[in-house]
Design an enzyme around this catalytic site. Structure first.
Site, PDB file in Angstrom:
ATOM      1  N   LYS A  49      38.904  35.292  37.382  1.00  4.21           N
ATOM      2  CA  LYS A  49      38.392  33.940  37.373  1.00  4.21           C
ATOM      3  C   LYS A  49      37.916  33.523  38.770  1.00  4.21           C
ATOM      4  CE  LYS A  49      42.273  33.067  34.334  1.00  4.21           C
ATOM      5  NZ  LYS A  49      43.650  32.490  34.327  1.00  4.21           N
ATOM      6  N   GLY A  50      38.383  34.249  39.771  1.00  5.67           N
ATOM      7  CA  GLY A  50      38.189  33.825  41.159  1.00  5.67           C
ATOM      8  C   GLY A  50      36.742  33.679  41.600  1.00  5.67           C
ATOM      9  N   ASP A 107      35.366  36.971  44.619  1.00  6.25           N
ATOM     10  CA  ASP A 107      35.895  36.014  45.594  1.00  6.25           C
ATOM     11  C   ASP A 107      36.357  36.699  46.877  1.00  6.25           C
ATOM     12  OD1 ASP A 107      38.022  37.266  44.310  1.00  6.25           O
ATOM     13  OD2 ASP A 107      39.100  35.427  43.819  1.00  6.25           O
ATOM     14  N   ASP A 110      40.404  42.901  48.968  1.00  7.68           N
ATOM     15  CA  ASP A 110      41.643  43.114  49.698  1.00  7.68           C
ATOM     16  C   ASP A 110      41.802  44.630  49.881  1.00  7.68           C
ATOM     17  OD1 ASP A 110      44.138  42.367  50.804  1.00  7.68           O
ATOM     18  OD2 ASP A 110      45.141  42.456  48.885  1.00  7.68           O
ATOM     19  N   LYS A 138      38.930  40.956  53.444  1.00  5.11           N
ATOM     20  CA  LYS A 138      40.073  41.273  54.321  1.00  5.11           C
ATOM     21  C   LYS A 138      39.932  42.730  54.752  1.00  5.11           C
ATOM     22  CE  LYS A 138      43.620  38.232  52.322  1.00  5.11           C
ATOM     23  NZ  LYS A 138      44.856  38.225  51.509  1.00  5.11           N
ATOM     24  N   ASP A 166      43.331  31.529  43.920  1.00  5.30           N
ATOM     25  CA  ASP A 166      44.454  30.746  43.407  1.00  5.30           C
ATOM     26  C   ASP A 166      45.728  30.936  44.206  1.00  5.30           C
ATOM     27  OD1 ASP A 166      44.666  33.487  42.250  1.00  5.30           O
ATOM     28  OD2 ASP A 166      46.488  32.648  41.394  1.00  5.30           O
ATOM     29  N   ARG A 172      42.163  26.511  42.489  1.00  4.35           N
ATOM     30  CA  ARG A 172      40.865  27.191  42.500  1.00  4.35           C
ATOM     31  C   ARG A 172      39.733  26.189  42.715  1.00  4.35           C
ATOM     32  NH1 ARG A 172      41.638  32.486  40.405  1.00  4.35           N
ATOM     33  NH2 ARG A 172      43.305  32.673  38.872  1.00  4.35           N
TER      34      ARG A 172
END
Ligand code: IMP
Ligand code: MG
Length: 182
Positions: A49-50, A107, A110, A138, A166, A172
């Site tokens: 969803k990000g 979004d 990582d 990141k 989130d 969000r």
């Protein structure tokens, strides 16, 4: 202080990227993508969803015809990640992507495991091209090498939330990216 700000201050250490520079960077990315994909059959694939706030702002800064689709994958816990990062599809794309110029809109990257899985999966469907656009990166956390073609902001290794990201499924909706209190 409003009740909302009061509530937020329980979780927010500090704002990392304010709404205005964030929107400015999204605009720049939209302009760059409009130039890079001119004359191509562009398909934006948003990772749920990000990626939603980023997608909706980005698409409104893209000035060439394009389509959108959505993909949802399961997240995995640290144990699963350590054993190779198994990712599962929760919602597949609506349409085939064969011959399409695909841009994945995410979004944050990582470890890179999620996008590594997604790009391998989508490549099997023979798109004309496949590239990645992430709002945040990141960089130092990367476990698998994946080519990231468009980055909004490289960030350091802190847990961030807002603008799609989130904190236990909440926040969000924030128009900025904040660092979570630990
Ligand atoms: P990766 O597979 O390790 O690259 O994980 C990427 C996913 O982890 C992102 O799509 C986010 O859902 C989540 N994630 C990683 N870092 C953060 C963070 O700082 N805040 C919120 N979600 C994060
Ligand atoms: Mg995500």
């Amino acid at each position: 202080m409003s009740a909302w700000e009061d509530y937020l201050s329980e979780y927010l250490e500090e704002i990392l990227i304010e709404a205005e520079p964030l929107q400015q960077r999204v605009k720049e990315l939209g302009q760059q993508l409009s130039a890079d994909y001119a004359g191509k059959n562009l398909l934006l694939i948003c990772i749920l969803k990000g990626g939603v706030p980023f997608l909706t702002d980005l698409m409104r800064q893209i000035t060439i015809p394009h389509e959108i689709d959505f993909l949802a994958v399961s997240s995995y816990d640290r144990g699963a990640r350590a054993s190779g990062g198994v990712v599962r599809i929760l919602k597949d794309l609506d349409e085939p992507i064969e011959g399409r110029h695909v841009l994945i809109v995410e979004d944050i990257i990582d470890s890179g495991n999620t996008l590594n899985y997604i790009t391998r999966l989508l490549n099997e469907r023979h798109p004309a091209s496949i590239k990645i656009c992430t709002l945040l990166d990141k960089v130092e956390r990367r476990e698998v090498e994946i080519p990231v073609d468009y980055v909004g902001f490289p960030i350091e290794d802190r847990y961030v939330f807002g603008y799609g990201l989130d904190l236990d499924e909440k926040f969000r909706n924030l128009p900025f990216v904040g660092i979570a209190k630990t």
